[in-house]
Design a protein around this motif. Structure first.
Motif, PDB file in Angstrom:
ATOM      1  N   GLY A   1     -14.273  31.370 -10.206  1.00 46.26           N
ATOM      2  CA  GLY A   1     -14.751  31.274 -11.581  1.00 46.26           C
ATOM      3  C   GLY A   1     -15.035  32.635 -12.177  1.00 46.26           C
TER       4      GLY A   1
ATOM      5  N   ASP B   1      -9.487  31.338 -11.357  1.00 45.81           N
ATOM      6  CA  ASP B   1      -9.950  30.554 -12.502  1.00 45.81           C
ATOM      7  C   ASP B   1      -8.712  30.200 -13.328  1.00 45.81           C
ATOM      8  OD1 ASP B   1     -11.119  29.628 -14.960  1.00 45.81           O
ATOM      9  OD2 ASP B   1     -12.928  30.791 -14.512  1.00 45.81           O
ATOM     10  N   ASP B   2      -8.591  28.946 -13.745  1.00 50.07           N
ATOM     11  CA  ASP B   2      -7.418  28.554 -14.527  1.00 50.07           C
ATOM     12  C   ASP B   2      -7.720  28.401 -16.011  1.00 50.07           C
ATOM     13  OD1 ASP B   2      -8.942  26.228 -14.429  1.00 50.07           O
ATOM     14  OD2 ASP B   2      -7.199  24.902 -14.331  1.00 50.07           O
ATOM     15  N   ASP B   3      -8.918  28.791 -16.427  1.00 47.55           N
ATOM     16  CA  ASP B   3      -9.347  28.594 -17.810  1.00 47.55           C
ATOM     17  C   ASP B   3      -8.963  29.803 -18.675  1.00 47.55           C
ATOM     18  OD1 ASP B   3     -10.498  27.261 -19.897  1.00 47.55           O
ATOM     19  OD2 ASP B   3     -12.568  27.447 -19.189  1.00 47.55           O
TER      20      ASP B   3
ATOM     21  N   GLN C   1     -20.717  34.819 -20.707  1.00 47.51           N
ATOM     22  CA  GLN C   1     -19.656  35.256 -19.801  1.00 47.51           C
ATOM     23  C   GLN C   1     -19.239  36.684 -20.163  1.00 47.51           C
ATOM     24  OE1 GLN C   1     -16.603  32.230 -19.463  1.00 47.51           O
ATOM     25  NE2 GLN C   1     -18.125  30.583 -19.384  1.00 47.51           N
TER      26      GLN C   1
ATOM     27  N   LYS D   1      -8.838  33.838 -18.372  1.00 52.25           N
ATOM     28  CA  LYS D   1     -10.078  34.509 -17.978  1.00 52.25           C
ATOM     29  C   LYS D   1      -9.843  35.523 -16.861  1.00 52.25           C
ATOM     30  CE  LYS D   1     -13.529  31.085 -19.336  1.00 52.25           C
ATOM     31  NZ  LYS D   1     -14.596  30.156 -18.855  1.00 52.25           N
TER      32      LYS D   1
ATOM     33  N   ARG E   1      -6.415  26.640 -10.559  1.00 51.50           N
ATOM     34  CA  ARG E   1      -7.577  25.817 -10.292  1.00 51.50           C
ATOM     35  C   ARG E   1      -7.654  25.555  -8.791  1.00 51.50           C
ATOM     36  NH1 ARG E   1     -10.887  23.332 -13.361  1.00 51.50           N
ATOM     37  NH2 ARG E   1     -12.102  21.522 -12.718  1.00 51.50           N
TER      38      ARG E   1
ATOM     39  N   ALA F   1     -18.571  28.219  -9.618  1.00 53.01           N
ATOM     40  CA  ALA F   1     -18.023  27.018 -10.237  1.00 53.01           C
ATOM     41  C   ALA F   1     -19.133  26.081 -10.697  1.00 53.01           C
ATOM     42  CB  ALA F   1     -17.107  26.289  -9.255  1.00 53.01           C
TER      43      ALA F   1
ATOM     44  N   ARG G   1     -15.421  22.284 -16.032  1.00 46.50           N
ATOM     45  CA  ARG G   1     -14.711  23.564 -15.899  1.00 46.50           C
ATOM     46  C   ARG G   1     -15.579  24.545 -15.123  1.00 46.50           C
ATOM     47  NH1 ARG G   1      -9.307  24.107 -16.780  1.00 46.50           N
ATOM     48  NH2 ARG G   1      -8.646  22.839 -18.527  1.00 46.50           N
ATOM     49  N   PRO G   2     -14.974  25.553 -14.471  1.00 49.00           N
ATOM     50  CA  PRO G   2     -15.807  26.594 -13.831  1.00 49.00           C
ATOM     51  C   PRO G   2     -16.733  27.234 -14.852  1.00 49.00           C
ATOM     52  CG  PRO G   2     -13.528  26.790 -13.132  1.00 49.00           C
ATOM     53  CD  PRO G   2     -13.557  25.781 -14.241  1.00 49.00           C
TER      54      PRO G   2
END
Length: 387
Positions: free
Chosen positions: A152, A176-178, A188, A200, A223, A243, A385-386
């Protein structure tokens, strides 16, 4: 009072007086660490770190009757070294007031060893760590050789990764897949308004590489799943859990137990946060794992994420920094980790409390003698989400 009387027995002299005595045969000893002396050493001085000198002074200064002048950066350590030598039987001692800083300011002769650019960068960047006996050069090199997986690049991963990179951890693998959203920026801190919409991990890589080019940032835009968990953990010394997502937490726990990797856990919600170290893989039957605390994940309605319940912006900073602190201690092998302890922080009350955790002798993952059960599929809980 005893210390004060001892201090009075040892002369404090100016750098010019020290130089004059040195030219008449006195021995000038610089008790700073090697990385400090590399930035400038009084001409003709012997460089012997204070701890090394005090451990066995006779090896370096066999003549206890010789006139010894001790110098450090500002004068405090040289006085302490003089007191230690006095206790060891040396009688003719003086400490240089103002140390090397004043020596250079008074334009007395200085030598500077030639260092390559990499060594100079190392000495300057980590100078405050190098001063700590618990870290020193050996510890800093150990950090440089370490690999950490950060799950994350959000509220917890941001401050933790910032300080792990600044501390000199050699490789950070960030998964992290966001993508960066404007609502992330309240907490953040790896990201900026200009990077909204970017992955990210790419944003984290840019920020951390700018902070410390010596740290290798491996950006993994994936992810965490049961299919890639062991690949992500391959070769790492430690995992930092950033996470806000129960499937990931349980996967991380189970994989870390199986592979014998310590897991630094953190969680935040609203005004409260938690930190612990789960290290059951290396300490079966002695240290608990995450499942010993939470055997099964709660239903989603009983565990809202930050986008549903909210979170005070500075709270992930506090918890993430505590996680980074635990990670550095574990990598260096110093201090007392939060192994078997859960630290709870209440930001509104500004209060910490600690809960002792015991390993569950019936834990399905970490109980002694129990075979690894395989990764349990909790993907029905993966709406979070993380963080």
């Amino acid at each position: 009072m005893v210390v004060d009387n001892q201090r009075m027995a040892i002369d404090e002299i100016t750098p010019r007086q020290a130089r004059e005595r040195q030219l008449r045969g006195a021995v000038l000893v610089d008790v700073r660490e090697a990385h400090e002396r590399a930035n400038g050493l009084a001409e003709g001085a012997l460089g012997i770190a204070r701890a090394t000198l005090e451990a066995d002074p006779g090896v370096y200064l066999p003549d206890r009757g010789a006139e010894l002048l001790l110098i450090c950066q500002g004068g405090a350590r040289s006085m302490q070294a003089a007191l230690a030598l006095q206790a060891a039987g040396y009688a003719n001692l003086a400490s240089v007031a103002g140390g090397t800083t004043r020596w250079i300011a008074e334009e007395l002769p200085v030598v500077r060893p030639e260092l390559d650019a990499d060594r100079q960068d190392f000495n300057e960047r980590y100078s405050r760590h190098l001063l700590l006996p618990e870290v020193g050069e050996a510890g800093q090199l150990k950090l440089q050789a370490s690999r950490v997986l950060v799950i994350g690049a959000g509220g917890l991963g941001s401050p933790a990764a910032f300080y792990l990179a600044a501390a000199g951890v050699g490789r950070l693998r960030i998964a992290d897949d966001d993508v960066v959203d404007r609502s992330n920026l309240q907490r953040q801190i790896l990201h900026t308004d200009a990077r909204i919409g970017e992955p990210k991990v790419a944003s984290a890589q840019a920020t951390l590489s700018a902070l410390n080019p010596r740290t290798d940032i491996e950006a993994v835009a994936e992810r965490v799943t049961s299919a890639n968990i062991e690949r992500l953990l391959d070769g790492v010394d430690l995992v930092l859990d950033g996470a806000d997502n129960f499937p990931v937490r349980y996967l991380l726990n189970d994989a870390c137990v199986k592979l014998g990797i310590p897991l630094v856990y953190g969680a935040v919600q609203r005004f409260e946060g938690q930190v612990s170290v789960f290290d059951a893989g290396r300490h079966r039957g002695q240290a608990p794992c995450y499942r010993c605390l939470f055997p099964e994940p709660p239903a989603p309605e009983f565990a809202p994420n930050c986008s549903e319940a909210g979170v005070l912006g500075v709270l992930p900073g506090v918890i993430g920094l505590l996680q980074a602190n635990e990670a550095i201690k574990l990598l260096l092998g110093i201090g007392e980790p939060l192994r078997g302890r859960l630290l709870h922080f209440d930001a509104l009350a500004m209060r910490f409390r600690e809960l002792r955790l015991r390993p569950d002798p019936d834990c399905v993952v970490c109980a002694e003698g129990r075979a690894f059960p395989g990764y349990i599929d909790y993907q029905q809980f993966c709406g979070n989400r993380p963080e």
